[in-house]
Write a protein that holds these residues in place. Sequence first.
Motif, PDB file in Angstrom:
ATOM      1  N   LEU A 173       0.817  -1.212   0.000  1.00 39.36           N
ATOM      2  CA  LEU A 173       0.000   0.000   0.000  1.00 39.36           C
ATOM      3  C   LEU A 173       0.853   1.265   0.000  1.00 39.36           C
ATOM      4  N   ALA A 174       2.140   1.140   0.336  1.00 37.28           N
ATOM      5  CA  ALA A 174       3.086   2.268   0.279  1.00 37.28           C
ATOM      6  C   ALA A 174       2.476   3.524   0.911  1.00 37.28           C
ATOM      7  N   TRP A 175       2.109   3.410   2.171  1.00 34.38           N
ATOM      8  CA  TRP A 175       1.358   4.490   2.820  1.00 34.38           C
ATOM      9  C   TRP A 175       2.141   5.790   2.911  1.00 34.38           C
ATOM     10  N   ARG A 176       3.466   5.750   2.845  1.00 35.41           N
ATOM     11  CA  ARG A 176       4.274   6.965   2.971  1.00 35.41           C
ATOM     12  C   ARG A 176       4.190   7.874   1.733  1.00 35.41           C
ATOM     13  N   THR A 177       3.825   7.318   0.599  1.00 37.79           N
ATOM     14  CA  THR A 177       3.819   8.084  -0.644  1.00 37.79           C
ATOM     15  C   THR A 177       2.870   9.279  -0.548  1.00 37.79           C
ATOM     16  N   GLY A 178       3.415  10.472  -0.736  1.00 39.51           N
ATOM     17  CA  GLY A 178       2.610  11.683  -0.687  1.00 39.51           C
ATOM     18  C   GLY A 178       2.248  12.137   0.714  1.00 39.51           C
ATOM     19  N   ARG A 179       2.856  11.538   1.733  1.00 39.06           N
ATOM     20  CA  ARG A 179       2.527  11.891   3.124  1.00 39.06           C
ATOM     21  C   ARG A 179       3.810  12.155   3.915  1.00 39.06           C
ATOM     22  N   PRO A 180       4.501  13.232   3.617  1.00 42.20           N
ATOM     23  CA  PRO A 180       5.790  13.502   4.263  1.00 42.20           C
ATOM     24  C   PRO A 180       5.677  13.781   5.759  1.00 42.20           C
ATOM     25  N   ALA A 181       4.594  14.428   6.201  1.00 42.11           N
ATOM     26  CA  ALA A 181       4.462  14.751   7.630  1.00 42.11           C
ATOM     27  C   ALA A 181       4.280  13.481   8.453  1.00 42.11           C
ATOM     28  N   ALA A 182       3.392  12.601   8.013  1.00 38.56           N
ATOM     29  CA  ALA A 182       3.175  11.340   8.730  1.00 38.56           C
ATOM     30  C   ALA A 182       4.418  10.465   8.681  1.00 38.56           C
ATOM     31  N   THR A 183       5.116  10.487   7.550  1.00 40.14           N
ATOM     32  CA  THR A 183       6.342   9.698   7.407  1.00 40.14           C
ATOM     33  C   THR A 183       7.397  10.139   8.409  1.00 40.14           C
ATOM     34  N   ALA A 184       7.617  11.452   8.498  1.00 39.11           N
ATOM     35  CA  ALA A 184       8.625  11.980   9.419  1.00 39.11           C
ATOM     36  C   ALA A 184       8.228  11.722  10.865  1.00 39.11           C
ATOM     37  N   TRP A 185       6.943  11.925  11.159  1.00 39.33           N
ATOM     38  CA  TRP A 185       6.480  11.703  12.538  1.00 39.33           C
ATOM     39  C   TRP A 185       6.687  10.244  12.934  1.00 39.33           C
ATOM     40  N   TYR A 186       6.291   9.318  12.068  1.00 40.12           N
ATOM     41  CA  TYR A 186       6.399   7.908  12.421  1.00 40.12           C
ATOM     42  C   TYR A 186       7.851   7.459  12.539  1.00 40.12           C
ATOM     43  N   ALA A 187       8.718   8.001  11.696  1.00 43.89           N
ATOM     44  CA  ALA A 187      10.129   7.636  11.767  1.00 43.89           C
ATOM     45  C   ALA A 187      10.689   7.925  13.151  1.00 43.89           C
ATOM     46  N   ALA A 188      10.258   9.031  13.740  1.00 43.53           N
ATOM     47  CA  ALA A 188      10.727   9.384  15.079  1.00 43.53           C
ATOM     48  C   ALA A 188       9.964   8.625  16.158  1.00 43.53           C
ATOM     49  N   PHE A 189       8.638   8.559  16.049  1.00 46.90           N
ATOM     50  CA  PHE A 189       7.825   7.939  17.094  1.00 46.90           C
ATOM     51  C   PHE A 189       8.118   6.451  17.209  1.00 46.90           C
ATOM     52  N   SER A 190       8.397   5.797  16.094  1.00 45.45           N
ATOM     53  CA  SER A 190       8.630   4.353  16.117  1.00 45.45           C
ATOM     54  C   SER A 190       9.915   3.972  16.846  1.00 45.45           C
ATOM     55  N   GLN A 191      10.745   4.957  17.161  1.00 40.82           N
ATOM     56  CA  GLN A 191      11.974   4.687  17.896  1.00 40.82           C
ATOM     57  C   GLN A 191      11.795   4.764  19.407  1.00 40.82           C
ATOM     58  N   ARG A 192      10.594   5.125  19.854  1.00 39.15           N
ATOM     59  CA  ARG A 192      10.361   5.135  21.299  1.00 39.15           C
ATOM     60  C   ARG A 192      10.577   3.725  21.856  1.00 39.15           C
TER      61      ARG A 192
END
Length: 205
Positions: A173-192
């Motif tokens: 589904l490539a959910w990151r495509t066209g969603r830079p804000a959610a992509t950046a947020w998740y990249a950081a949040f997923s490291q908790r």
Amino acid sequence: MKLLYARTSPYVRKVMVVAHETGQAEAIERVPVIATPTERNPETARHNPLGKVPTLITGDGTALFDSRVICEYLDVRSSGPRLFPEGEARWDALTRHALADGLLDAALLLRYERVMRPTPARWDAWEAGQIAKIGGALDRMEATLTRDAGEVDIGTVAAGCALGYLDFRFPDLAWRTGRPAATAWYAAFSQRPSMVRTTPDAAST
């Protein structure tokens, strides 16, 4: 407390992230059970007539379900910062929680359609409908996940688990495509630490 759980369930993951964030993970004994939409597990159904996970059995034998109820129960028991805010902020957090759970509901239905339904009986319009719901939820997340990844409430926990489930089960589904804000947020949040410890392949899950 005992938690009836399935290792790959995103709803179970959400509960365990809350447990880690509130310092209660070590107080929960995790009991693995097999859960499918077509066969009721007698052990689970004995505590939860819906036969679903997660189901939490408290110290006095009370069974709590579903994940939304369990998360709030753990939050009320917490002596630290609360993940369910009070006042006006509560409604925003609960709405974001509902959005993420709605995404997961559609994703689970999509997975059942692809994996469990016999090929001749599959319904293309049904699959397209679930994908459309997932896309709509992702677009709303893109517009609302503008907060710092260090801010944690039930809405961000649910969003993190929902996006993680898409990575786990639906890379197509490539959910990151066209969603830079959610992509950046998740990249950081997923490291908790709470997220890292509850990935489907983590030993502590």
